[in-house]
Design an enzyme around this catalytic site. Structure first.
Site, PDB file in Angstrom:
ATOM      1  N   ARG A 105     -12.136   7.253 -18.213  1.00  0.00           N
ATOM      2  CA  ARG A 105     -11.658   6.083 -17.462  1.00  0.00           C
ATOM      3  C   ARG A 105     -12.717   4.992 -17.450  1.00  0.00           C
ATOM      4  O   ARG A 105     -12.406   3.812 -17.627  1.00  0.00           O
ATOM      5  CB  ARG A 105     -11.280   6.464 -16.021  1.00  0.00           C
ATOM      6  N   CYS A 106     -13.976   5.377 -17.263  1.00  0.00           N
ATOM      7  CA  CYS A 106     -15.060   4.401 -17.249  1.00  0.00           C
ATOM      8  C   CYS A 106     -15.142   3.633 -18.566  1.00  0.00           C
ATOM      9  O   CYS A 106     -15.519   2.456 -18.581  1.00  0.00           O
ATOM     10  CB  CYS A 106     -16.395   5.096 -17.008  1.00  0.00           C
ATOM     11  N   MET A 107     -14.793   4.290 -19.675  1.00  0.00           N
ATOM     12  CA  MET A 107     -14.953   3.686 -20.998  1.00  0.00           C
ATOM     13  C   MET A 107     -13.762   2.847 -21.432  1.00  0.00           C
ATOM     14  O   MET A 107     -13.708   2.409 -22.581  1.00  0.00           O
ATOM     15  CB  MET A 107     -15.193   4.777 -22.045  1.00  0.00           C
TER      16      MET A 107
END
Length: 422
Positions: free
Chosen positions: A411-413
């Site tokens: 999700r962060c990426m």
């Protein structure tokens, strides 16, 4: 040697201009990534703390892992866009390009007027795409060999190896801005190191031909004096947001977002402000829980509560236009209340103290939903992954030995630009 990664529109059908994200789990149709670049190679042990890293990823393998991530998204029908491509395509106008270079140099804290001029000429010597790559990678002192360091500033600061710092956190595209509905929060990041990242989004949404005529609302602006980061922003459904009060996001920022969402008559009616522990392992809200299906979330056991959660709704009779109600409540109960269904929490590491701590460190709770009940996860979080399968979640597993060293998960990426409505 520059490696060009092309966006793949073959699955996207008609080009989707603008933005549309009203959930965490609607089928992913368009997403923004950044392929790790030479900025990773400019990390050194002495710079880790300054640049917010705990370790140094091996770039060759990190790129292979990231390419595997992008390939999965394409195979699942998503159009994959790259930050570096969009930024370069936003600078076709010569005057805009000069403004961008000037702002970039200023925000890199270059104080010497002579050095500013030298850097401007240096950047103008590249094509747009190569210039963006160089800005992201950082500029070493030896790259301006012909520059005569005669000013006091240049001589005092001669020992530091960079004229412009590298930006290794860029492959976490979730944080510099966040899509909410048909608008964005263009964020003011907590640290100076990461706040420079938001300049790319500023120029993309103002100047890129795909977005500049879409009248994209700004729910928050990078010029604000309080911090907000995209990892703290989750869209629970088309009327309810969750935003973390965290190590990286201020409560004052959340109030600003609420006022603009309500003032501009968006479809969002309730914002839940979650107060989470201030620590590296609990950096953002999405590092401790993410939505994987209509009724299922991955969570770190220590976030189950009771939690302090503030319910924020519109109230025009109050001076600030907001009604704020403080609650002490378990995570499951608050989610069931606002999603109006029975909720299952799937514990990172199965709730085991050792497994949970290890897999939380490697973002076991940080999944990217590409459709209801289907997510992308890191291979190394095998205990959590096994549990997700047992709960009927379809997994797309990506290699993760190097990407995970940056302390961020799938999700962060990724920054969704378009999800199908549920």
């Amino acid at each position: 040697m520059e490696t060009k990664v092309l966006s793949d529109n073959s699955h996207s059908g008609k080009l989707k201009k603008g933005l549309n994200v009203n959930s965490e789990i609607g089928r992913l149709k368009t997403v923004l990534l950044h392929r790790p670049g030479e900025e990773i190679e400019n990390l050194t042990p002495d710079l880790l703390n300054r640049l917010l890293f705990d370790d140094i990823p091996y770039l060759k393998i990190a790129r292979q892992e990231h390419d595997a991530f992008a390939d999965i998204l394409r195979r699942k029908g998503a159009e994959v866009l790259y930050l570096e491509d969009l930024a370069a395509e936003s600078l076709e106008d010569a005057e805009v390009k000069l403004q961008f270079i000037s702002q970039f140099i200023d925000e890199a804290k270059v104080e010497s007027d002579m050095l500013k001029e030298a850097l401007t000429e240096y950047f103008l010597g590249f094509s747009n795409r190569k210039m963006i790559n160089k800005m992201m990678a950082g500029v070493r002192k030896e790259e301006l060999n012909d520059y005569n360091r005669i000013s006091l500033y240049d001589q005092v600061n001669d020992s530091y190896p960079f004229l412009c710092d590298p930006m290794p956190n860029l492959y976490f595209t979730r944080d510099p801005f966040a899509t909410i509905g048909n608008g964005i929060t263009l964020n003011h990041m907590r640290t100076e190191t990461r706040n420079r990242e938001t300049i790319f989004a500023k120029y993309i949404f103002k100047n890129h031909p795909r977005f500049k005529d879409c009248n994209i609302p700004l729910w928050f602006d990078r010029d604000e004096d309080t911090s907000l980061e995209g990892g703290d922003e989750l869209i629970l459904n088309d009327t309810t947001l969750a935003i973390g009060i965290s190590q990286r996001t201020d409560s004052a920022s959340i109030e600003k977002v609420c006022k603009r969402l309500f003032l501009k008559k968006s479809n969002f009616k309730t914002i839940l402000a979650f107060q989470i522990p201030v620590s590296r392992a609990f950096m953002h809200l999405d590092t401790v829980f993410t939505m994987v299906d209509y009724d299922k979330f991955t969570v770190h056991p220590e976030i189950e509560g009771p939690l302090v959660v503030y319910e924020i709704t519109r109230n025009d009779s109050r001076a600030n236009g907001l009604n704020v109600v403080k609650q002490n409540i378990e995570l499951q109960k608050i989610l069931e209340k606002y999603l109006d269904r029975k909720i299952t929490l799937i514990r990172c590491g199965g709730g085991d103290r050792i497994h949970a701590a290890r897999e939380q460190w490697n973002d076991g709770s940080n999944t990217l939903a590409i459709a209801p009940g289907e997510v992308v996860v890191y291979s190394r979080n095998h205990v959590t992954n096994k549990l997700l399968k047992e709960y009927g979640i379809k997994l797309n597993i990506i290699p993760s030995s190097e990407l995970s060293r940056g302390r961020g998960g799938p999700r962060c990426m990724s920054m969704p630009f378009w999800r199908e409505d549920l």
